[in-house]
Design an enzyme around this catalytic site. Structure first.
Site, PDB file in Angstrom:
ATOM      1  N   HIS A  11      84.478  75.784  74.466  1.00 49.11           N
ATOM      2  CA  HIS A  11      84.162  77.149  74.826  1.00 49.11           C
ATOM      3  C   HIS A  11      83.586  77.674  73.191  1.00 49.11           C
ATOM      4  O   HIS A  11      84.112  78.753  72.530  1.00 49.11           O
ATOM      5  CB  HIS A  11      85.512  77.996  74.955  1.00 49.11           C
ATOM      6  CG  HIS A  11      85.036  79.237  75.402  1.00 49.11           C
ATOM      7  ND1 HIS A  11      85.965  80.045  76.552  1.00 49.11           N
ATOM      8  CD2 HIS A  11      84.007  80.100  75.616  1.00 49.11           C
ATOM      9  CE1 HIS A  11      85.239  81.156  77.030  1.00 49.11           C
ATOM     10  NE2 HIS A  11      84.191  81.155  76.274  1.00 49.11           N
ATOM     11  N   GLU A  32      92.370  77.374  79.717  1.00 49.59           N
ATOM     12  CA  GLU A  32      91.938  77.137  78.293  1.00 49.59           C
ATOM     13  C   GLU A  32      93.236  77.590  77.376  1.00 49.59           C
ATOM     14  O   GLU A  32      93.807  78.679  77.712  1.00 49.59           O
ATOM     15  CB  GLU A  32      90.634  77.936  77.908  1.00 49.59           C
ATOM     16  CG  GLU A  32      89.482  77.288  78.642  1.00 49.59           C
ATOM     17  CD  GLU A  32      88.111  78.036  78.233  1.00 49.59           C
ATOM     18  OE1 GLU A  32      88.353  79.094  77.295  1.00 49.59           O
ATOM     19  OE2 GLU A  32      87.022  77.958  78.772  1.00 49.59           O
TER      20      GLU A  32
END
Length: 534
Positions: free
Chosen positions: A283, A265
């Site tokens: 997220h 990420e």
């Protein structure tokens, strides 16, 4: 203790809600800096007693070295990937986070992904916005009467299960650390992982990422699933093998997936993005106003506790730390006070310290009481500030052997804590205390072998001398002449005319020269004053 005249500096390295600043209070000086601007961050850390970050600011060895006054690093959230916890611990810096701040938001995100996956919400929305009215293409499935598998029955898993129960689902769970009776209370049936995979129509994962859980759902596990299964992961990236999931989706062995987390990420390119039956979000599990507010306020409270020298329940780098149950928490200030009395009695270095905990309180985790004792022992005895983090290191550096002993039996009190040690000359030193009554009031019950019953106040004066008439009057008169008021007093002795101990609580500190005169007047062989407010 936060001083009324000196305001410690708290550095906010990322944007936080106004409620966070309010929770910090007016007796702290709050400064702001852009934590992603490295030179600005390092410069600002020079004066900081605390720094509050979210996920973008890196608090590493370099940042810690730039912060000689730093006492606490607070992460307004759960993950600590951006904080070097080991380096902070080595420097005696407390690291705290907000482990419960996003549990509701994370559970709701998993429910959101499950529903969106079941009804093709994201794909249908994109098609309609592109000018295509495709009702027949996006036919979904109902959640009612389906089997939902919950992998991990921790706080978030439980909240997710409770919400899914309202949809009329059958709930299975895999969690080797949960007892069947606990699961039954929640209306969940515990099964092994393979059975959960075979029987579930929806599978939602709620586990931490560890070496054991990484890749937990891979090609073998996906091959056990029903073709109509939908996989939800709003926990941690890497729990599901992303390539294996993409292969299963491509081959029609999995009906859909809802993912909020990814191995790497930020993630803007993945083979999973090409499937209409996959719902993805960046997220967002903790990205609610309420979760951010809870996280900020929680760490603000932790910062205040840390700067006051109190125990911080959410500290992640305190040995024996973690959650302190309500039955143990009231003993922390008592035991820290015992540590200060112990040091005053020793009147010099000691070779060993045994923290004895007896009675009902031993039914709970009491490791933290050893930390409280060490904090009290070293506070005022060393130059550096003493915290729950660095107290064990201070003991190790000074060669102090420390031992915790517990015994469920306490003959005279419901619970009793005793600090025992050996002075450098080999003589013993000890002090005991307990909590009494509904209000859990502190009591000193023993000092250096003398039985007493005294409420410890801000200032404690201990005098050891040979028992004889007139000593109490002499001490009282001399304190009165110096305008030092006695709040409580007790004299203990083993035999008439033998060694005696006078323990006094006084309303203000007695000057050293007054103590010298009192010692000379009564022939005391030991006099010590303990300031329990420092």
């Amino acid at each position: 203790m936060i001083s009324a005249t000196f305001r410690p500096i708290v550095l906010l390295a990322e944007e936080l809600a106004p409620s966070v600043v309010a929770a910090l209070g007016d007796d702290l000086e709050v400064r702001e800096v852009d934590g992603t601007d490295r030179p600005a961050l390092l410069a600002a850390l020079a004066d900081a007693a605390a720094v509050v970050v979210r996920s973008a600011t890196q608090i590493d060895e370099e940042a810690l070295a730039a912060a000689p006054k730093l006492q606490v690093v607070a992460r307004a959230g759960i993950g600590l990937d951006n904080v070097d916890v080991a380096a902070a611990t080595a420097r005696g810096v407390l690291v705290v986070n907000a482990p419960l701040s996003n549990v509701v938001s994370a559970a709701e995100q998993a429910v959101t992904l499950l529903l969106a996956t079941a009804r093709h919400t994201a794909a249908a929305s994109s098609a309609l916005k592109a000018g295509r009215w495709e009702r027949s293409r996006w036919t979904g499935v109902e959640v009612a009467d389906k089997t939902v598998g919950v992998v991990g029955l921790g706080r978030i898993g439980v909240l997710f299960a409770q919400r899914m129960a309202a949809f009329g689902t059958r709930l299975l769970a895999y969690d080797p650390y949960v007892q069947p009776a606990r699961a039954a209370q929640l209306g969940v049936t515990l099964v092994d992982l393979d059975e959960l995979l075979r029987e579930s129509d929806f599978i939602s994962i709620h586990l931490p990422k560890t070496p054991e859980t990484t890749g937990l759902i891979g090609a073998r596990e996906l091959a056990l699933c029903k073709p109509e299964v939908r996989i939800i992961n709003a926990a941690r990236g890497g729990l599901v093998d992303e390539q294996a999931l993409a292969d299963a989706l491509r081959e029609g062995r999995v009906a859909g997936a809802g993912l909020d987390v990814f191995v790497t990420e930020p993630c803007t390119d993945s083979p999973l993005f090409g499937f209409d039956n996959v719902v993805v979000t960046p997220h967002l599990g903790a990205s609610t106003v309420e979760a951010q507010d809870k996280a900020g306020i929680a760490v603000a409270r932790s910062v205040r506790l840390a700067l006051q020298g109190d125990f911080v329940p959410d500290a992640v780098n305190v040995s024996g730390g973690g959650v302190v149950v309500e039955e143990v928490r009231p003993y922390l200030p008592l035991v820290e006070g015992l540590g200060r009395v112990f040091t005053a009695l020793a009147q010099g270095p000691v070779r060993s310290l045994v923290v004895e905990v007896r009675g009902e309180v031993t039914a709970h985790g009491v490791q933290v009481l050893q930390l409280a004792a060490l904090k009290g022992v070293f506070t005022g005895a060393v130059e550096e500030q003493v915290t729950f983090v660095n107290a064990p290191a201070l003991a190790a550096e000074r060669g102090l052997e420390v031992q915790l002993m517990t015994d469920p039996v306490s003959p005279d009190h419901r619970s009793l804590v005793t600090l025992r040690g050996t002075r450098a000359d080999g003589s013993p030193v000890s002090v005991s205390g307990t909590l009494t009554g509904p209000r859990q009031l502190e009591r000193l019950t023993e000092i250096d072998g003398f039985d007493i019953e005294l409420v410890p106040r801000e200032h404690l004066l201990l005098l050891r001398y040979a028992d004889r008439p007139g000593v109490v009057g002499t001490v009282g008169a001399m304190l009165g002449e110096a305008d030092v008021n006695i709040a409580g007093a007790q004299v203990a002795r083993a035999i008439q005319g033998g060694p005696a101990l006078m323990a006094l609580t006084i309303d203000s500190a007695a000057p050293p020269e007054l103590l010298d005169r009192i010692a000379e007047a009564i022939g005391a062989d030991a006099v010590c004053a303990v300031d329990l407010t420092a």
